[in-house]
Design an enzyme around this catalytic site. Sequence first.
Site, PDB file in Angstrom:
ATOM      1  N   VAL A  42       0.834  -1.204   0.000  1.00 47.48           N
ATOM      2  CA  VAL A  42       0.000   0.000   0.000  1.00 47.48           C
ATOM      3  C   VAL A  42       0.868   1.253   0.000  1.00 47.48           C
ATOM      4  CG1 VAL A  42      -1.769   1.301   1.244  1.00 47.48           C
ATOM      5  CG2 VAL A  42      -1.925  -1.185   1.118  1.00 47.48           C
ATOM      6  N   CYS A  43       1.929   1.242   0.791  1.00 45.62           N
ATOM      7  CA  CYS A  43       2.836   2.395   0.834  1.00 45.62           C
ATOM      8  C   CYS A  43       3.470   2.658  -0.528  1.00 45.62           C
ATOM      9  CB  CYS A  43       3.921   2.165   1.875  1.00 45.62           C
ATOM     10  SG  CYS A  43       3.307   1.960   3.552  1.00 45.62           S
ATOM     11  N   THR A  44       3.785   1.607  -1.230  1.00 47.10           N
ATOM     12  CA  THR A  44       4.365   1.766  -2.565  1.00 47.10           C
ATOM     13  C   THR A  44       3.416   2.526  -3.483  1.00 47.10           C
ATOM     14  OG1 THR A  44       5.675  -0.253  -2.330  1.00 47.10           O
ATOM     15  CG2 THR A  44       5.232   0.502  -4.575  1.00 47.10           C
ATOM     16  N   LEU A  47       3.251   6.438  -2.161  1.00 50.35           N
ATOM     17  CA  LEU A  47       4.405   7.261  -2.493  1.00 50.35           C
ATOM     18  C   LEU A  47       4.523   7.452  -3.996  1.00 50.35           C
ATOM     19  CD1 LEU A  47       5.056   6.526   0.524  1.00 50.35           C
ATOM     20  CD2 LEU A  47       7.455   6.848  -0.117  1.00 50.35           C
TER      21      LEU A  47
END
Length: 220
Positions: A42-44, A47
């Site tokens: 999810v962070c990928t 960002l």
Amino acid sequence: MRLNSVVPNFEANSTQGPINLYDWQGDSWVVLFSHPADFTPVCTTELGRLAVHKPHFEKRNTKLLALSVDQLDDHVDWVNDIKSYCRDIPGDFPYPIVADPDRSLAVQLGMIDEEGKDDPANAMTIRALYVISPDHRLRLSMHYPTSTGRNVDEILRVIDSLQLVDRKPEVVTPANWVPGDKVMIVPTIKDEDLPKLFPKGVDKVSMPSGKVYVRTTTDY
């Protein structure tokens, strides 16, 4: 971190070199956001989408600054993954990611959840996001659980609202407002002052209570 409190200055290493927050910010707005860990799915996406939308933040005089509790070397490797996954990021990765391996910044800035707040050695950061005005004040905060990714359009929308009401403090923005929609007039503004403040006109909404407190305009 309460709204309108001063965000403390800090120095930290980042993927774009050492950063002193106040010096790096200059006279810009800042979106400072944390994420749980490097090399996570999810962070990928988050960002990556923020990187693609960086020109939209630049139009709003706003800089992006990510924070993670992982090591700087991991950040560098992860950036390559993000660029590979989000192929529409042009050129170099466009904003710095701060390294916070001892979690001291995350704890200081309130980016830890209730279960982890007293365990800085093991706590992961939540998806905290702070919009900081040029005077270093916290103007808006969003806190998401680690399971839910953020919406970039909403981040841009709230920046538009904050910057609008700074320019024209006589108005506020209603639910679901986007630039171009009607805004609402602050209740403390007297009717006799409306023609001077809003020469293009004001609409008044009648309510069953008989109180006239919903006044809207596109004159901003």
